[in-house]
Design a protein around this motif. Structure first.
Motif, mmCIF file in Angstrom:
data_model
loop_
_atom_site.group_PDB
_atom_site.id
_atom_site.type_symbol
_atom_site.label_atom_id
_atom_site.label_comp_id
_atom_site.label_asym_id
_atom_site.label_seq_id
_atom_site.Cartn_x
_atom_site.Cartn_y
_atom_site.Cartn_z
ATOM 1 N N ARG A 97 0.812 -1.223 0.000
ATOM 2 C CA ARG A 97 0.000 0.000 0.000
ATOM 3 C C ARG A 97 0.840 1.266 0.000
ATOM 4 N NH1 ARG A 97 -3.504 -0.897 5.212
ATOM 5 N NH2 ARG A 97 -1.552 -1.852 5.846
ATOM 6 N N ALA A 131 -0.054 -9.178 5.571
ATOM 7 C CA ALA A 131 -0.817 -9.560 6.763
ATOM 8 C C ALA A 131 -1.122 -8.339 7.606
ATOM 9 C CB ALA A 131 -0.020 -10.570 7.582
ATOM 10 N N GLY A 132 -1.999 -8.510 8.539
ATOM 11 C CA GLY A 132 -2.291 -7.478 9.528
ATOM 12 C C GLY A 132 -2.486 -8.173 10.849
ATOM 13 N N ASN A 133 -2.023 -7.544 11.917
ATOM 14 C CA ASN A 133 -2.148 -8.194 13.221
ATOM 15 C C ASN A 133 -1.945 -7.157 14.313
ATOM 16 O OD1 ASN A 133 -2.511 -10.281 15.013
ATOM 17 N ND2 ASN A 133 -0.574 -11.315 14.588
ATOM 18 N N PHE A 134 -2.588 -7.340 15.437
ATOM 19 C CA PHE A 134 -2.328 -6.524 16.630
ATOM 20 C C PHE A 134 -2.870 -7.278 17.833
ATOM 21 C CE2 PHE A 134 -6.181 -4.807 14.497
ATOM 22 C CZ PHE A 134 -7.146 -5.151 15.433
ATOM 23 N N TYR A 135 -2.337 -6.967 19.008
ATOM 24 C CA TYR A 135 -2.842 -7.563 20.250
ATOM 25 C C TYR A 135 -4.133 -6.872 20.645
ATOM 26 C CZ TYR A 135 1.538 -9.856 21.813
ATOM 27 O OH TYR A 135 2.621 -10.654 21.960
ATOM 28 N N CYS A 136 -5.119 -7.627 21.020
ATOM 29 C CA CYS A 136 -6.322 -7.019 21.601
ATOM 30 C C CYS A 136 -7.096 -8.101 22.358
ATOM 31 C CB CYS A 136 -7.190 -6.420 20.493
ATOM 32 S SG CYS A 136 -8.603 -5.507 21.130
ATOM 33 N N GLY A 171 -12.468 -4.106 13.786
ATOM 34 C CA GLY A 171 -11.100 -4.560 14.060
ATOM 35 C C GLY A 171 -10.922 -6.003 13.600
ATOM 36 N N THR A 191 -11.102 -6.134 9.744
ATOM 37 C CA THR A 191 -9.940 -5.561 9.046
ATOM 38 C C THR A 191 -8.831 -6.599 8.868
ATOM 39 O OG1 THR A 191 -10.459 -3.368 9.883
ATOM 40 C CG2 THR A 191 -8.201 -3.719 9.150
ATOM 41 N N ILE A 193 -7.607 -8.478 5.312
ATOM 42 C CA ILE A 193 -6.242 -8.456 4.751
ATOM 43 C C ILE A 193 -5.743 -9.885 4.544
ATOM 44 C CG2 ILE A 193 -3.826 -7.783 5.134
ATOM 45 C CD1 ILE A 193 -4.881 -5.492 6.936
ATOM 46 N N GLY A 224 8.081 -4.633 11.527
ATOM 47 C CA GLY A 224 6.616 -4.563 11.506
ATOM 48 C C GLY A 224 5.980 -5.451 12.566
ATOM 49 N N ALA A 225 6.450 -6.698 12.648
ATOM 50 C CA ALA A 225 5.860 -7.637 13.594
ATOM 51 C C ALA A 225 6.224 -7.254 15.020
ATOM 52 C CB ALA A 225 6.341 -9.047 13.290
ATOM 53 N N LEU A 267 3.902 -6.683 18.223
ATOM 54 C CA LEU A 267 3.733 -7.845 19.093
ATOM 55 C C LEU A 267 4.730 -7.915 20.254
ATOM 56 C CD1 LEU A 267 3.066 -10.438 16.227
ATOM 57 C CD2 LEU A 267 1.370 -9.249 17.619
HETATM 58 N N1 COA Z 1 -6.417 -2.731 19.045
HETATM 59 C C1 COA Z 1 -7.735 -2.793 18.822
HETATM 60 N N2 COA Z 1 -8.339 -2.434 17.652
HETATM 61 C C2 COA Z 1 -7.514 -1.990 16.678
HETATM 62 C C3 COA Z 1 -6.128 -1.905 16.826
HETATM 63 C C4 COA Z 1 -5.561 -2.304 18.069
HETATM 64 N N3 COA Z 1 -4.253 -2.265 18.294
HETATM 65 N N4 COA Z 1 -5.610 -1.439 15.658
HETATM 66 C C5 COA Z 1 -6.638 -1.239 14.820
HETATM 67 N N5 COA Z 1 -7.784 -1.576 15.438
HETATM 68 C C6 COA Z 1 -9.132 -1.456 14.893
HETATM 69 C C7 COA Z 1 -9.473 -0.011 14.667
HETATM 70 O O1 COA Z 1 -9.921 0.607 15.867
HETATM 71 C C8 COA Z 1 -10.558 -0.120 13.619
HETATM 72 O O2 COA Z 1 -11.784 -0.529 14.172
HETATM 73 P P1 COA Z 1 -12.986 0.553 14.479
HETATM 74 O O3 COA Z 1 -13.368 1.147 13.162
HETATM 75 O O4 COA Z 1 -14.045 -0.265 15.094
HETATM 76 O O5 COA Z 1 -12.375 1.562 15.418
HETATM 77 C C9 COA Z 1 -10.077 -1.287 12.780
HETATM 78 O O6 COA Z 1 -9.179 -2.033 13.600
HETATM 79 C C10 COA Z 1 -9.356 -0.850 11.532
HETATM 80 O O7 COA Z 1 -8.270 -0.028 11.910
HETATM 81 P P2 COA Z 1 -7.552 0.939 10.881
HETATM 82 O O8 COA Z 1 -6.365 1.542 11.554
HETATM 83 O O9 COA Z 1 -8.580 1.874 10.284
HETATM 84 O O10 COA Z 1 -7.158 -0.082 9.736
HETATM 85 P P3 COA Z 1 -6.065 0.032 8.629
HETATM 86 O O11 COA Z 1 -6.621 -0.635 7.453
HETATM 87 O O12 COA Z 1 -5.531 1.418 8.483
HETATM 88 O O13 COA Z 1 -4.822 -0.822 9.247
HETATM 89 C C11 COA Z 1 -4.173 -2.709 10.593
HETATM 90 C C12 COA Z 1 -4.897 -2.232 9.349
HETATM 91 C C13 COA Z 1 -4.942 -2.279 11.816
HETATM 92 C C14 COA Z 1 -4.110 -4.234 10.559
HETATM 93 C C15 COA Z 1 -2.740 -2.102 10.683
HETATM 94 O O14 COA Z 1 -2.111 -2.556 11.851
HETATM 95 C C16 COA Z 1 -1.912 -2.455 9.482
HETATM 96 O O15 COA Z 1 -1.987 -1.793 8.483
HETATM 97 N N6 COA Z 1 -1.089 -3.514 9.578
HETATM 98 C C17 COA Z 1 -0.299 -3.996 8.440
HETATM 99 C C18 COA Z 1 0.990 -4.576 8.865
HETATM 100 C C19 COA Z 1 0.849 -5.665 9.866
HETATM 101 O O16 COA Z 1 0.032 -5.642 10.770
HETATM 102 N N7 COA Z 1 1.674 -6.689 9.716
HETATM 103 C C20 COA Z 1 1.600 -7.830 10.561
HETATM 104 C C21 COA Z 1 2.818 -7.903 11.394
HETATM 105 S S1 COA Z 1 2.706 -9.287 12.486
#
Ligand code: COA
Length: 286
Positions: free
Chosen positions: A41, A97-102, A111, A114, A118, A198-199, A203
């Motif tokens: 992107r 990929a996309g990932n986060f702790y929650c 969340g 999303t 991906i 990134g990871a 994490l």
């Molecule tokens: N905890 C809880 N919710 C989260 C969050 C977090 N850390 N990060 C994002 N979210 C939620 C947002 O609040 C939103 O939900 P909402 O509309 O209900 O508030 C939703 O996820 C989307 O978030 P947004 O930031 O708009 O999405 P994005 O498309 O811009 O980004 C992600 C996607 C969130 C996955 C971002 O971390 C990303 O781009 N990651 C790509 C790289 C990656 O993660 N690689 C993996 C490495 S292990």
């Protein structure tokens, strides 16, 4: 094991190839003779990554495409453009990929969606467009999906990723059988801990957590991106022509943590452990 011809004649697209493990794999594919394309992107990252790959490997063709794998139309246009630019595409690595702790009870529907969009929909979109072109042309190809070791076990605090990667794993096996007749292979790698920027920024909250995590590793270390990339080169090459529907775990043995007495191995230095076992031996005096 590999030569500069190992992947010659192949044109491989790596999604999310602008950084991290995706970039490492892309570099290795180019080193061993493939034309390498990356997508993502963020144009800035893609430009720098493509320049680096091209500089290291002037003999192969490289290119980048700005595309969000969640958007099916964007993916379709990208694949058409790749054919227009390069005339072929016979390898795909679904790495984006996309990932986060929650805590899951605090996760919003968006969340969850999303990450699943991906990882699962993104992999499906790329795989379908990639496969359809090959099937229509009657050509073989190879797909490599990057999943995770918690595809099978599940994992706390990364629920959307666990669900999505499990879906990608199911897709790997389903299509491996369905598309075998077309000569399209689908395999997966399940990586354990590989520290990439990134990871790790998502994490690994602080050095203490990282230290505890490292101590849990049976070999006392994390993986090197190069180690994963070598496996990817093999799986994308014709050396692995008979391999399909396979998921190779690459985690230094981390997943075996649950073995009943494995915890003892990490309790004390090995010499101390041997002395303890020796003292427990029947007939041992003192
Ligand atoms: N905890 C809880 N919710 C989260 C969050 C977090 N850390 N990060 C994002 N979210 C939620 C947002 O609040 C939103 O939900 P909402 O509309 O209900 O508030 C939703 O996820 C989307 O978030 P947004 O930031 O708009 O999405 P994005 O498309 O811009 O980004 C992600 C996607 C969130 C996955 C971002 O971390 C990303 O781009 N990651 C790509 C790289 C990656 O993660 N690689 C993996 C490495 S292990």
């Amino acid at each position: 094991m590999f030569t500069t011809d190992t992947l010659s004649g192949k044109t491989i697209l790596v999604t999310g190839g602008g950084s991290g493990l995706g970039l490492s794999m892309a570099r290795h594919f180019a080193r061993y003779g493939a034309n390498v394309l990356i997508c993502g992107r963020t144009e800035e990252k893609l430009v720098a990554a493509t320049a680096a790959i091209g500089k290291e490997n002037p003999a192969v063709k490289t290119g980048y495409y700005i595309a969000d794998v969640r958007e099916d139309e964007e993916v379709g246009s990208m694949i058409s453009k790749i054919y227009a630019d390069f005339g072929e595409l016979n390898g795909l690595v679904n790495n984006a990929a996309g990932n986060f702790y929650c805590p899951s009870e605090d996760l919003s529907p968006n969340g969850f969606k999303t990450v699943v969009d991906i990882v699962l929909h993104g992999s499906f979109n790329c795989t379908r467009h990639f496969g359809k072109k090959l099937i229509d042309a009657g050509l073989p190809g190879a797909v490599l999906n990057i999943v995770t070791t918690y595809t099978e076990s599940g994992s706390a605090f990364v629920l959307p990723s666990a669900c999505a990667k499990a879906g990608v794993y199911a897709m790997t096996n389903s299509l491996a059988f369905e598309w075998a007749t077309y000569g399209i292979r689908l395999n997966a790698i399940a990586p354990g801990p590989f520290p990439t920027e990134g990871a790790w920024k998502r994490l690994m909250p602080n050095p203490q957590v990282e230290q505890v995590y490292k101590q849990r590793q049976p070999g006392g270390r994390f993986g090197e991106p190069e180690e994963l990339s070598h496996l990817a080169v093999f799986m994308m090459s014709d050396m692995a022509a008979y391999m399909t529907g396979e998921c190779v775990t690459l985690d230094g043995g981390e997943r075996l943590q649950g073995g009943q007495f494995n915890f003892v191995a990490q309790m004390m230095p090995r010499e101390q452990l041997k002395a303890m076992f020796g003292a427990m031996r029947p007939g041992k005096k003192g």
